[in-house]
Design a protein around this motif. Structure first.
Motif, PDB file in Angstrom:
ATOM      1  N   ARG A  64       0.831  -1.214   0.000  1.00 29.90           N
ATOM      2  CA  ARG A  64       0.000   0.000   0.000  1.00 29.90           C
ATOM      3  C   ARG A  64       0.860   1.256   0.000  1.00 29.90           C
ATOM      4  NH1 ARG A  64      -4.934  -1.384   4.166  1.00 29.90           N
ATOM      5  NH2 ARG A  64      -5.870  -2.974   2.871  1.00 29.90           N
ATOM      6  N   LEU A  67       2.142   1.649  -3.542  1.00 31.09           N
ATOM      7  CA  LEU A  67       1.083   2.143  -4.425  1.00 31.09           C
ATOM      8  C   LEU A  67       0.783   3.617  -4.161  1.00 31.09           C
ATOM      9  CD1 LEU A  67      -1.376  -0.906  -4.404  1.00 31.09           C
ATOM     10  CD2 LEU A  67       0.024  -0.102  -6.331  1.00 31.09           C
ATOM     11  N   VAL A 105     -10.318   8.037 -18.094  1.00 29.10           N
ATOM     12  CA  VAL A 105     -10.500   7.095 -16.984  1.00 29.10           C
ATOM     13  C   VAL A 105     -11.627   6.117 -17.316  1.00 29.10           C
ATOM     14  CG1 VAL A 105     -11.218   6.882 -14.567  1.00 29.10           C
ATOM     15  CG2 VAL A 105      -9.555   8.631 -15.226  1.00 29.10           C
ATOM     16  N   SER A 109     -11.034   2.137 -17.650  1.00 25.62           N
ATOM     17  CA  SER A 109     -11.540   1.344 -16.524  1.00 25.62           C
ATOM     18  C   SER A 109     -11.883  -0.106 -16.849  1.00 25.62           C
ATOM     19  CB  SER A 109     -12.748   2.025 -15.888  1.00 25.62           C
ATOM     20  OG  SER A 109     -12.339   3.172 -15.221  1.00 25.62           O
ATOM     21  N   THR A 112      -8.439  -1.801 -16.965  1.00 25.72           N
ATOM     22  CA  THR A 112      -7.528  -1.719 -15.822  1.00 25.72           C
ATOM     23  C   THR A 112      -8.146  -2.208 -14.519  1.00 25.72           C
ATOM     24  OG1 THR A 112      -8.166   0.581 -15.444  1.00 25.72           O
ATOM     25  CG2 THR A 112      -6.209   0.193 -16.806  1.00 25.72           C
ATOM     26  N   THR A 113      -9.416  -1.916 -14.282  1.00 27.89           N
ATOM     27  CA  THR A 113     -10.056  -2.304 -13.022  1.00 27.89           C
ATOM     28  C   THR A 113     -11.210  -3.274 -13.230  1.00 27.89           C
ATOM     29  OG1 THR A 113     -11.625  -0.459 -13.073  1.00 27.89           O
ATOM     30  CG2 THR A 113      -9.506  -0.076 -11.964  1.00 27.89           C
ATOM     31  N   GLY A 114     -11.605  -3.484 -14.472  1.00 27.46           N
ATOM     32  CA  GLY A 114     -12.734  -4.367 -14.754  1.00 27.46           C
ATOM     33  C   GLY A 114     -14.081  -3.724 -14.546  1.00 27.46           C
ATOM     34  N   ASP A 115     -14.095  -2.414 -14.240  1.00 28.97           N
ATOM     35  CA  ASP A 115     -15.364  -1.708 -14.048  1.00 28.97           C
ATOM     36  C   ASP A 115     -16.043  -1.499 -15.396  1.00 28.97           C
ATOM     37  OD1 ASP A 115     -14.909  -1.501 -11.329  1.00 28.97           O
ATOM     38  OD2 ASP A 115     -14.028   0.502 -11.478  1.00 28.97           O
ATOM     39  N   THR A 121     -21.996   6.181 -15.641  1.00 31.16           N
ATOM     40  CA  THR A 121     -20.627   6.585 -15.970  1.00 31.16           C
ATOM     41  C   THR A 121     -20.611   7.372 -17.270  1.00 31.16           C
ATOM     42  OG1 THR A 121     -19.738   4.622 -14.871  1.00 31.16           O
ATOM     43  CG2 THR A 121     -18.290   5.738 -16.444  1.00 31.16           C
TER      44      THR A 121
END
Length: 161
Positions: A64, A67, A105, A109, A112-115, A121
């Motif tokens: 953490r 990051l 973003v 997304s 990178t984050t699977g969102d 959005t």
């Protein structure tokens, strides 16, 4: 202080930041201004965060921390690039470029984050793009007016000479 008052303070600070940065760029380089901004903000935010979330800091492991440092460095790089852009264009044009960030973003997304790209959005991205277009359109209009005035001035001088 009530949440709405904090929101007002945040909006006020966000809206005046580009103008203050442009003024500071007359005295220092973009990297120096970005460094000052990051150091001053950290000096204010870190003690407040430490007091408000001390137990959370105890769970801060190396991953953490790494990051967080990486995120801070990327933010500093982003500020430096944004501030450098203000030495090459108007504040309004620079802000237009910065306000396209929600678009990038949102597009990144899913990878990178699977969102997923939800309708909510996409609505947020649409609002950001419309805002950028309004700012950019106004800046383009102002630039065109300044250009016409400058051309007129040059033409009047050429007839006098």
């Amino acid at each position: 202080m009530p949440p709405l008052a904090w929101l007002f303070v945040g909006v006020l600070i966000t809206c005046t930041a580009p103008l203050l940065v442009k003024l500071a760029l007359g005295e220092a380089s973009p990297i120096a201004v970005a460094t000052y901004r990051m150091v001053i903000a950290s000096a204010i935010i870190v003690p407040v965060a430490w007091l408000a979330a001390r137990p959370g800091f105890a769970r801060f492991d190396r991953r953490r921390l790494g990051l967080s440092v990486a995120a801070g460095l990327l933010l500093a790089l982003s500020f430096t690039i944004w501030m450098a852009s203000m030495t090459m264009t108007s504040v309004a044009s620079s802000v237009v470029l910065a306000t396209t960030m929600p678009l990038w973003v949102a597009l990144a997304s899913p990878f990178t984050t699977g969102d997923p790209l939800t309708p909510r959005t996409l609505l947020g991205v649409g609002v950001a793009i419309v805002g950028a277009a309004v700012i950019g359109g106004g800046d383009g209009l102002a630039s065109a007016t300044r250009s016409e005035e400058h051309t007129s001035e040059l033409q009047s001088h050429s007839f006098i000479s």
